[in-house]
Design a protein around this motif. Structure first.
Motif, PDB file in Angstrom:
ATOM      1  N   ALA A  86       3.630   5.352  -6.030  1.00  0.00           N
ATOM      2  CA  ALA A  86       3.601   5.096  -7.472  1.00  0.00           C
ATOM      3  C   ALA A  86       2.472   5.877  -8.143  1.00  0.00           C
ATOM      4  N   ILE A  87       1.314   5.913  -7.498  1.00  0.00           N
ATOM      5  CA  ILE A  87       0.174   6.677  -8.021  1.00  0.00           C
ATOM      6  C   ILE A  87       0.519   8.164  -8.066  1.00  0.00           C
ATOM      7  N   PHE A  88       1.176   8.637  -6.997  1.00  0.00           N
ATOM      8  CA  PHE A  88       1.587  10.048  -6.947  1.00  0.00           C
ATOM      9  C   PHE A  88       2.539  10.371  -8.092  1.00  0.00           C
ATOM     10  N   LEU A  89       3.553   9.513  -8.319  1.00  0.00           N
ATOM     11  CA  LEU A  89       4.509   9.721  -9.412  1.00  0.00           C
ATOM     12  C   LEU A  89       3.799   9.710 -10.760  1.00  0.00           C
ATOM     13  N   SER A  98       0.823  -1.220   0.000  1.00  0.00           N
ATOM     14  CA  SER A  98       0.000   0.000   0.000  1.00  0.00           C
ATOM     15  C   SER A  98       0.852   1.265   0.000  1.00  0.00           C
ATOM     16  N   ASP A  99       1.926   1.264   0.790  1.00  0.00           N
ATOM     17  CA  ASP A  99       2.799   2.438   0.861  1.00  0.00           C
ATOM     18  C   ASP A  99       3.452   2.704  -0.490  1.00  0.00           C
TER      19      ASP A  99
END
Length: 298
Positions: A218-221, A212-213
């Motif tokens: 990864a979603i932010f990037l 999850s972390d």
């Protein structure tokens, strides 16, 4: 004045790109690696852009055809290699030095167009390359032999990322010009994720930190480092033109250096700042000259 909004959009996109090297280097302290970060960033961006493509579909105009798909995948492989090599380089050298070397794509592009398309650079472009190289030596602190503590491997990785970035820029400007930006960007990101996966399949599948972390980062990037800048460039460049946009996008260099200083506490000497200014001035002058030349031809 009506173009101020679009100028801001391009500047914002370049600023977002500029923050990536420092953020990735910071994520290395969490144990993540370049392969998984670059792969998931590209794959998730392809997914987000795919949603954008589906939502904004209106007609057959600018539709992605089968003949466009392979060239776009190959173009995507170039930017995929760029991101992976660039992210890998900052694990060996400072983020500020990595971005300085990445900016060599400017003269790499001129060299490739000369070799492949026999488009010989002008005298101004040769002069620009000279000042870029001088600025690079200063910005990389390469005049001070006592400070030569950098990693040759890191330098080579950054140089190769610069070369593949030049390949991407040339290819992106020549393939599938009639395809809508959403579908074109989605296809490029699919190619990007595929190329990274092929090279690093074991790391991505076995030696990963999936959880999850990691996925939140990864979603932010994917959103901040790819999807939003792509949308901002698509909205802004079409309104103000590639010439002015290429000048504005050089903001990535000072932003990356400032982020390295603020986020990573990397020391930047006055000589390095002077080198960065020389590089920016040289790149801006060349792009502005190209812009004026293109405008006269029209």
């Amino acid at each position: 004045m009506k173009n101020i909004k679009y100028i801001f959009l391009v500047l914002l996109g370049g600023t977002m790109y500029g923050t990536m090297s420092s953020l990735v280097k910071l994520l290395y302290t969490k144990g993540f690696n370049a392969a998984e970060l670059a792969f998931w960033q590209a794959l998730l961006a392809a997914l987000f852009l795919g949603v954008c493509t589906f939502i904004t579909r209106k007609s057959d105009k600018g539709k992605l055809l089968y003949k466009d798909f392979l060239p776009l995948l190959l173009t995507g492989s170039a930017i995929g290699l760029t991101n992976f090599l660039y992210y890998q380089s900052v694990s060996y050298i400072s983020a500020s030095l990595a971005i300085v070397i990445l900016m060599q794509f400017t003269w790499f592009s001129l060299l490739l167009e000369w070799i492949i398309f026999t488009k010989k650079p002008s005298r101004l472009e040769f002069l620009t390359v000279f000042f870029i190289l001088i600025g690079t030596l200063m910005a990389g602190n390469l005049f001070d032999v006592k400070e030569w503590s950098f990693s040759p491997k890191g330098i080579m990785l950054a140089l190769f990322s610069s070369l593949t970035y030049a390949v991407y820029i040339i290819a992106n400007g020549r393939v599938s010009k009639g395809v809508r930006w959403q579908a074109k960007s989605m296809s490029i990101m699919i190619g990007s994720s595929l190329s990274i996966f092929i090279i690093n399949s074991q790391t991505i599948l076995v030696n990963n930190h999936f959880g999850s972390d990691f996925m939140l980062w990864a979603i932010f990037l994917a959103i901040v480092g790819t999807t939003i800048p792509t949308a901002l460039f698509a909205a802004g460049i079409s309104k103000i033109g590639a010439g002015i946009s290429s000048i504005l996008m050089t903001i990535e260099l000072p932003v990356a250096v400032i982020c390295a200083y603020v986020v990573l506490n990397e020391y930047i000497s006055p000589l390095q700042i002077a080198g960065i200014i020389i590089m920016l001035a040289a790149i801006t002058s060349m792009n502005y000259y190209k812009y004026l030349k293109t405008k006269k031809q029209k």
